[in-house]
Design a protein around this motif. Structure first.
Motif, mmCIF file in Angstrom:
data_model
loop_
_atom_site.group_PDB
_atom_site.id
_atom_site.type_symbol
_atom_site.label_atom_id
_atom_site.label_comp_id
_atom_site.label_asym_id
_atom_site.label_seq_id
_atom_site.Cartn_x
_atom_site.Cartn_y
_atom_site.Cartn_z
ATOM 1 N N SER A 43 0.849 -1.197 0.000
ATOM 2 C CA SER A 43 0.000 0.000 0.000
ATOM 3 C C SER A 43 0.884 1.246 0.000
ATOM 4 C CB SER A 43 -0.927 0.009 1.216
ATOM 5 O OG SER A 43 -0.196 0.251 2.388
ATOM 6 N N GLU A 44 0.346 2.331 -0.492
ATOM 7 C CA GLU A 44 1.146 3.551 -0.617
ATOM 8 C C GLU A 44 1.568 4.120 0.736
ATOM 9 O OE1 GLU A 44 -0.363 7.660 -1.930
ATOM 10 O OE2 GLU A 44 -2.132 6.417 -2.055
ATOM 11 N N GLU A 45 0.918 3.700 1.797
ATOM 12 C CA GLU A 45 1.270 4.205 3.135
ATOM 13 C C GLU A 45 2.534 3.567 3.700
ATOM 14 O OE1 GLU A 45 -2.945 5.095 2.361
ATOM 15 O OE2 GLU A 45 -1.871 3.199 2.313
ATOM 16 N N LYS A 46 3.023 2.519 3.055
ATOM 17 C CA LYS A 46 4.311 1.886 3.413
ATOM 18 C C LYS A 46 4.338 1.311 4.827
ATOM 19 C CE LYS A 46 6.184 3.216 -0.492
ATOM 20 N NZ LYS A 46 5.771 2.467 -1.617
ATOM 21 N N ARG A 103 -10.393 17.875 5.261
ATOM 22 C CA ARG A 103 -8.981 17.729 4.932
ATOM 23 C C ARG A 103 -8.749 18.016 3.452
ATOM 24 N NH1 ARG A 103 -8.325 18.470 9.495
ATOM 25 N NH2 ARG A 103 -7.750 16.977 11.085
ATOM 26 N N SER A 104 -7.520 18.357 3.123
ATOM 27 C CA SER A 104 -7.138 18.560 1.716
ATOM 28 C C SER A 104 -6.775 17.200 1.142
ATOM 29 C CB SER A 104 -5.941 19.505 1.622
ATOM 30 O OG SER A 104 -6.296 20.772 2.097
ATOM 31 N N VAL A 105 -7.721 16.619 0.440
ATOM 32 C CA VAL A 105 -7.494 15.286 -0.118
ATOM 33 C C VAL A 105 -6.919 15.399 -1.523
ATOM 34 C CG1 VAL A 105 -9.286 14.209 1.281
ATOM 35 C CG2 VAL A 105 -9.865 15.096 -0.963
ATOM 36 N N LYS A 109 -7.449 10.750 -5.704
ATOM 37 C CA LYS A 109 -7.728 9.623 -4.813
ATOM 38 C C LYS A 109 -9.060 9.737 -4.082
ATOM 39 C CE LYS A 109 -3.070 8.531 -4.481
ATOM 40 N NZ LYS A 109 -1.828 8.618 -4.013
ATOM 41 N N CYS A 110 -9.822 10.769 -4.353
ATOM 42 C CA CYS A 110 -11.054 10.960 -3.584
ATOM 43 C C CYS A 110 -12.316 10.562 -4.343
ATOM 44 C CB CYS A 110 -11.148 12.395 -3.087
ATOM 45 S SG CYS A 110 -11.388 13.607 -4.384
ATOM 46 N N GLU A 114 -16.054 10.128 -2.726
ATOM 47 C CA GLU A 114 -17.138 10.995 -3.198
ATOM 48 C C GLU A 114 -18.314 10.164 -3.700
ATOM 49 O OE1 GLU A 114 -15.037 13.313 -6.116
ATOM 50 O OE2 GLU A 114 -14.586 14.902 -4.667
ATOM 51 N N MET A 115 -18.024 9.117 -4.459
ATOM 52 C CA MET A 115 -19.066 8.241 -4.981
ATOM 53 C C MET A 115 -19.838 7.590 -3.832
ATOM 54 S SD MET A 115 -18.698 4.663 -7.062
ATOM 55 C CE MET A 115 -17.991 3.950 -5.599
#
Length: 137
Positions: A43-46, A103-105, A109-110, A114-115
């Motif tokens: 995952s991108e969060e490592k 937050r500034s997303v 990736k949002c 949103e959907m």
């Protein structure tokens, strides 16, 4: 009875999913179709492999996920959500909605969040059915 800081419903939930990584792991299984350790690790969060192992074990112990041997690879496991894990869907949607609002997303990736927010309870029902079919059979 297990030792808990308190019997408060919010505290009891935080004790299971309130750490830095558990919701990221649940997100990967729930929304990204990740079912193997390596997929979650990437995952991108490592997340570090030892922390991922620890959190997967804890989530399994708490009844949020289950694991079974992968019939195609003897040394791999397939991770799935349990009914309790699937019940976290509305919480995951609301967390995403909160982030969209406060937050500034990353716009790239949002779209999924949103959907889910726009789709409301009807979309959640459809997703829940799909999760039940995929994870519980």
């Amino acid at each position: 009875m297990e030792n808990h800081r308190s019997g408060c419903p919010i505290n009891l939930t935080v004790e299971v999913i309130g750490d830095k990584w558990s919701l990221i792991i649940i997100r990967g299984i729930m929304f990204d179709g990740k079912h193997h350790f390596r997929e979650l690790l990437n995952s991108e969060e490592k997340i570090a492999s030892n922390i991922l192992t620890d959190r997967l074990n804890m989530l399994e112990r708490e009844g949020i996920i289950s694991k079974r041997p992968d019939p195609e690879h003897k040394q791999k496991y397939i991770y799935s959500l349990t009914a309790a894990g699937i019940d976290l869907l509305p919480i995951m949607v609301e967390i995403g909605g909160w982030s969209l609002k406060h937050r500034s997303v990353d716009p790239a990736k949002c779209k999924h969040a949103e959907m889910l927010m726009k789709g409301g309870k009807e979309l959640q029902k459809e997703i829940r059915k799909s999760l039940v079919k995929e994870h519980l059979g």
